[in-house]
Design a protein around this motif. Sequence first.
Motif, PDB file in Angstrom:
ATOM      1  N   ILE A 104       0.835  -1.200   0.000  1.00 18.90           N
ATOM      2  CA  ILE A 104       0.000   0.000   0.000  1.00 18.90           C
ATOM      3  C   ILE A 104       0.870   1.250   0.000  1.00 18.90           C
ATOM      4  CG2 ILE A 104      -1.677   1.350   1.343  1.00 18.90           C
ATOM      5  CD1 ILE A 104      -2.868  -1.096  -0.071  1.00 18.90           C
ATOM      6  N   GLU A 105       1.894   1.262   0.821  1.00 21.64           N
ATOM      7  CA  GLU A 105       2.785   2.418   0.879  1.00 21.64           C
ATOM      8  C   GLU A 105       3.521   2.604  -0.450  1.00 21.64           C
ATOM      9  OE1 GLU A 105       4.253   5.836   2.208  1.00 21.64           O
ATOM     10  OE2 GLU A 105       2.751   4.628   3.232  1.00 21.64           O
ATOM     11  N   ALA A 106       3.941   1.516  -1.064  1.00 17.84           N
ATOM     12  CA  ALA A 106       4.620   1.607  -2.360  1.00 17.84           C
ATOM     13  C   ALA A 106       3.670   2.166  -3.425  1.00 17.84           C
ATOM     14  CB  ALA A 106       5.144   0.229  -2.779  1.00 17.84           C
ATOM     15  N   VAL A 107       2.417   1.742  -3.396  1.00 20.57           N
ATOM     16  CA  VAL A 107       1.432   2.271  -4.353  1.00 20.57           C
ATOM     17  C   VAL A 107       1.218   3.758  -4.102  1.00 20.57           C
ATOM     18  CG1 VAL A 107      -0.995   2.191  -5.072  1.00 20.57           C
ATOM     19  CG2 VAL A 107       0.278   0.067  -4.767  1.00 20.57           C
ATOM     20  N   ARG A 108       1.123   4.159  -2.843  1.00 14.12           N
ATOM     21  CA  ARG A 108       0.928   5.581  -2.513  1.00 14.12           C
ATOM     22  C   ARG A 108       2.071   6.450  -3.001  1.00 14.12           C
ATOM     23  NH1 ARG A 108      -1.375   5.080   3.636  1.00 14.12           N
ATOM     24  NH2 ARG A 108      -3.544   4.731   3.049  1.00 14.12           N
ATOM     25  N   GLU A 109       3.256   5.878  -3.080  1.00 15.54           N
ATOM     26  CA  GLU A 109       4.424   6.650  -3.503  1.00 15.54           C
ATOM     27  C   GLU A 109       4.570   6.741  -5.016  1.00 15.54           C
ATOM     28  OE1 GLU A 109       7.793   5.067  -1.440  1.00 15.54           O
ATOM     29  OE2 GLU A 109       7.048   5.734   0.510  1.00 15.54           O
ATOM     30  N   LEU A 110       3.748   6.004  -5.738  1.00 10.97           N
ATOM     31  CA  LEU A 110       3.789   6.089  -7.199  1.00 10.97           C
ATOM     32  C   LEU A 110       3.337   7.466  -7.650  1.00 10.97           C
ATOM     33  CD1 LEU A 110       2.101   2.698  -8.191  1.00 10.97           C
ATOM     34  CD2 LEU A 110       4.516   3.291  -8.485  1.00 10.97           C
ATOM     35  N   PRO A 111       3.794   7.901  -8.829  1.00 10.13           N
ATOM     36  CA  PRO A 111       3.245   9.140  -9.390  1.00 10.13           C
ATOM     37  C   PRO A 111       1.725   8.998  -9.559  1.00 10.13           C
ATOM     38  CG  PRO A 111       5.186   8.446 -10.609  1.00 10.13           C
ATOM     39  CD  PRO A 111       4.841   7.331  -9.662  1.00 10.13           C
ATOM     40  N   GLN A 112       1.020  10.114  -9.447  1.00 12.89           N
ATOM     41  CA  GLN A 112      -0.438  10.080  -9.446  1.00 12.89           C
ATOM     42  C   GLN A 112      -1.023   9.369 -10.660  1.00 12.89           C
ATOM     43  OE1 GLN A 112      -2.145  11.314  -6.649  1.00 12.89           O
ATOM     44  NE2 GLN A 112      -3.634   9.980  -7.570  1.00 12.89           N
ATOM     45  N   ASN A 140      -4.005   2.390 -24.733  1.00 16.08           N
ATOM     46  CA  ASN A 140      -2.581   2.026 -24.729  1.00 16.08           C
ATOM     47  C   ASN A 140      -1.804   2.794 -23.664  1.00 16.08           C
ATOM     48  OD1 ASN A 140      -2.806   0.107 -26.696  1.00 16.08           O
ATOM     49  ND2 ASN A 140      -2.283   1.485 -28.377  1.00 16.08           N
ATOM     50  N   THR A 141      -2.208   4.023 -23.405  1.00 18.96           N
ATOM     51  CA  THR A 141      -1.567   4.801 -22.342  1.00 18.96           C
ATOM     52  C   THR A 141      -1.829   4.146 -20.994  1.00 18.96           C
ATOM     53  OG1 THR A 141      -1.835   6.829 -23.619  1.00 18.96           O
ATOM     54  CG2 THR A 141      -1.453   7.078 -21.254  1.00 18.96           C
ATOM     55  N   VAL A 142      -3.035   3.654 -20.797  1.00 16.52           N
ATOM     56  CA  VAL A 142      -3.377   2.962 -19.550  1.00 16.52           C
ATOM     57  C   VAL A 142      -2.491   1.728 -19.397  1.00 16.52           C
ATOM     58  CG1 VAL A 142      -5.173   1.690 -18.306  1.00 16.52           C
ATOM     59  CG2 VAL A 142      -5.734   3.833 -19.477  1.00 16.52           C
ATOM     60  N   TYR A 143      -2.343   0.942 -20.459  1.00 11.52           N
ATOM     61  CA  TYR A 143      -1.474  -0.238 -20.395  1.00 11.52           C
ATOM     62  C   TYR A 143      -0.028   0.158 -20.071  1.00 11.52           C
ATOM     63  CZ  TYR A 143      -4.971  -3.522 -22.155  1.00 11.52           C
ATOM     64  OH  TYR A 143      -6.072  -4.325 -22.305  1.00 11.52           O
ATOM     65  N   THR A 144       0.450   1.225 -20.666  1.00 12.28           N
ATOM     66  CA  THR A 144       1.803   1.695 -20.400  1.00 12.28           C
ATOM     67  C   THR A 144       1.957   2.102 -18.945  1.00 12.28           C
ATOM     68  OG1 THR A 144       2.064   2.454 -22.680  1.00 12.28           O
ATOM     69  CG2 THR A 144       3.543   3.424 -21.039  1.00 12.28           C
ATOM     70  N   HIS A 145       0.970   2.844 -18.421  1.00 10.59           N
ATOM     71  CA  HIS A 145       1.036   3.262 -17.021  1.00 10.59           C
ATOM     72  C   HIS A 145       0.987   2.067 -16.075  1.00 10.59           C
ATOM     73  CE1 HIS A 145      -0.381   7.646 -17.904  1.00 10.59           C
ATOM     74  NE2 HIS A 145       0.812   7.382 -18.381  1.00 10.59           N
ATOM     75  N   LEU A 146       0.179   1.057 -16.405  1.00 12.24           N
ATOM     76  CA  LEU A 146       0.137  -0.157 -15.582  1.00 12.24           C
ATOM     77  C   LEU A 146       1.498  -0.863 -15.597  1.00 12.24           C
ATOM     78  CD1 LEU A 146      -3.361  -1.698 -16.411  1.00 12.24           C
ATOM     79  CD2 LEU A 146      -2.537  -1.012 -14.143  1.00 12.24           C
ATOM     80  N   ALA A 147       2.092  -0.981 -16.764  1.00  9.78           N
ATOM     81  CA  ALA A 147       3.386  -1.657 -16.873  1.00  9.78           C
ATOM     82  C   ALA A 147       4.463  -0.900 -16.097  1.00  9.78           C
ATOM     83  CB  ALA A 147       3.790  -1.783 -18.344  1.00  9.78           C
ATOM     84  N   ARG A 148       4.460   0.413 -16.211  1.00  9.72           N
ATOM     85  CA  ARG A 148       5.457   1.214 -15.485  1.00  9.72           C
ATOM     86  C   ARG A 148       5.224   1.161 -13.979  1.00  9.72           C
ATOM     87  NH1 ARG A 148       5.686   6.298 -19.705  1.00  9.72           N
ATOM     88  NH2 ARG A 148       6.847   5.187 -21.319  1.00  9.72           N
ATOM     89  N   ALA A 149       3.967   1.140 -13.581  1.00  5.68           N
ATOM     90  CA  ALA A 149       3.646   1.036 -12.149  1.00  5.68           C
ATOM     91  C   ALA A 149       4.128  -0.301 -11.597  1.00  5.68           C
ATOM     92  CB  ALA A 149       2.150   1.213 -11.928  1.00  5.68           C
ATOM     93  N   ARG A 150       3.865  -1.380 -12.336  1.00  4.18           N
ATOM     94  CA  ARG A 150       4.317  -2.705 -11.898  1.00  4.18           C
ATOM     95  C   ARG A 150       5.835  -2.750 -11.778  1.00  4.18           C
ATOM     96  NH1 ARG A 150       0.784  -4.902 -16.328  1.00  4.18           N
ATOM     97  NH2 ARG A 150      -1.253  -5.115 -15.350  1.00  4.18           N
ATOM     98  N   ASP A 160      10.103 -10.399  -4.620  1.00  4.83           N
ATOM     99  CA  ASP A 160       8.940 -11.046  -4.023  1.00  4.83           C
ATOM    100  C   ASP A 160       7.629 -10.485  -4.560  1.00  4.83           C
ATOM    101  OD1 ASP A 160      10.612 -12.574  -2.499  1.00  4.83           O
ATOM    102  OD2 ASP A 160      10.544 -11.220  -0.786  1.00  4.83           O
ATOM    103  N   PHE A 161       7.708  -9.329  -5.214  1.00  4.34           N
ATOM    104  CA  PHE A 161       6.507  -8.701  -5.749  1.00  4.34           C
ATOM    105  C   PHE A 161       5.954  -9.527  -6.904  1.00  4.34           C
ATOM    106  CE2 PHE A 161       4.603  -5.788  -8.918  1.00  4.34           C
ATOM    107  CZ  PHE A 161       3.490  -5.410  -8.199  1.00  4.34           C
ATOM    108  N   GLU A 162       4.693  -9.890  -6.805  1.00  3.12           N
ATOM    109  CA  GLU A 162       4.027 -10.634  -7.876  1.00  3.12           C
ATOM    110  C   GLU A 162       2.777  -9.883  -8.256  1.00  3.12           C
ATOM    111  OE1 GLU A 162       3.293 -14.692  -6.919  1.00  3.12           O
ATOM    112  OE2 GLU A 162       5.256 -14.951  -6.014  1.00  3.12           O
ATOM    113  N   HIS A 163       2.386  -9.968  -9.519  1.00  2.00           N
ATOM    114  CA  HIS A 163       1.184  -9.289  -9.976  1.00  2.00           C
ATOM    115  C   HIS A 163       0.483 -10.133 -11.015  1.00  2.00           C
ATOM    116  CE1 HIS A 163       2.945  -8.235 -13.856  1.00  2.00           C
ATOM    117  NE2 HIS A 163       4.054  -8.022 -13.185  1.00  2.00           N
ATOM    118  N   ASP A 164      -0.814  -9.827 -11.217  1.00  2.00           N
ATOM    119  CA  ASP A 164      -1.596 -10.457 -12.278  1.00  2.00           C
ATOM    120  C   ASP A 164      -1.503  -9.577 -13.510  1.00  2.00           C
ATOM    121  OD1 ASP A 164      -2.425 -12.402 -10.511  1.00  2.00           O
ATOM    122  OD2 ASP A 164      -4.173 -11.246  -9.884  1.00  2.00           O
ATOM    123  N   THR A 165      -1.312 -10.180 -14.658  1.00  2.00           N
ATOM    124  CA  THR A 165      -1.276  -9.394 -15.888  1.00  2.00           C
ATOM    125  C   THR A 165      -2.481  -9.660 -16.707  1.00  2.00           C
ATOM    126  OG1 THR A 165       0.079 -11.128 -16.917  1.00  2.00           O
ATOM    127  CG2 THR A 165       1.209  -9.185 -16.001  1.00  2.00           C
TER     128      THR A 165
END
Length: 165
Positions: A104-112, A140-150, A160-165
Motif C-alpha cells: 500500500i505504501e509503495a502504491v501511494r508513492e507512485l506518481p499520481q 494504450n496509455t493505460v497499459y503503459t502506465h500499468l506496466a510502469r507502475a508494476r 517477491d513482488f508478484e502481480h496479475d497481468t
Amino acid sequence: MRSEQEANRAIEVYADTVKRLCMMYLKNYTDTEDVFQNVFIKYVLSPVSFKTPEHEKAWIIRVTVNECKDILKSSYRRRNVPLEDIRELEAGHTETDSAYDDVIEAVRELPQKYKDVVYLYYYEGYSAAEIGKILHRRENTVYTHLARARSALKERLGDDFEHDT
C-alpha cells in the motif's frame, strides 16, 4: 435533484469505493470525510441521468478524483503537515511491518498517473479500456502506465513482488 432514497442507495453502494480512493490520494481521514460529503452532495444536486450502473460508478469515481485533486492543490494543504506524519517521525517509525502495508505504501508513492490506473485496475476491477474512458486517456496509455507502475513496484518491493497481468 435526486431523492433521499436515491442518495442513500448511492451512499450504500459507493461509500467504500469513494473512501478507498480518497485515502489513496489524500492519506488523511479528515480530508477523506470532506471529499466523501462533497461527492454525494454533488450526486444529489447533479442533473445527470445515468444510463447504467457502470456509468453512475464512473461518474462517482471521476467526481471523487477531481475533488481529491482540488484538495491537493489547495494552498492550505501545501502549507501543512498531516498529524499522522508528525507522529510517525516522533516515534521513529517511517516503515510499516506487514507486507500488505508495504505494498500500500509503495502504491501511494507512485506518481499520481500510475496510482490512478493501479487503483482502478486492481481495486475496482476496471479494464484498461474502461479506465481510459474514466480518466480520459487512450487505452494504450493505460497499459503503459500499468506496466510502469508494476515495474516501479517490483523495483521498490524486490523480487517477491508478484502481480496479475
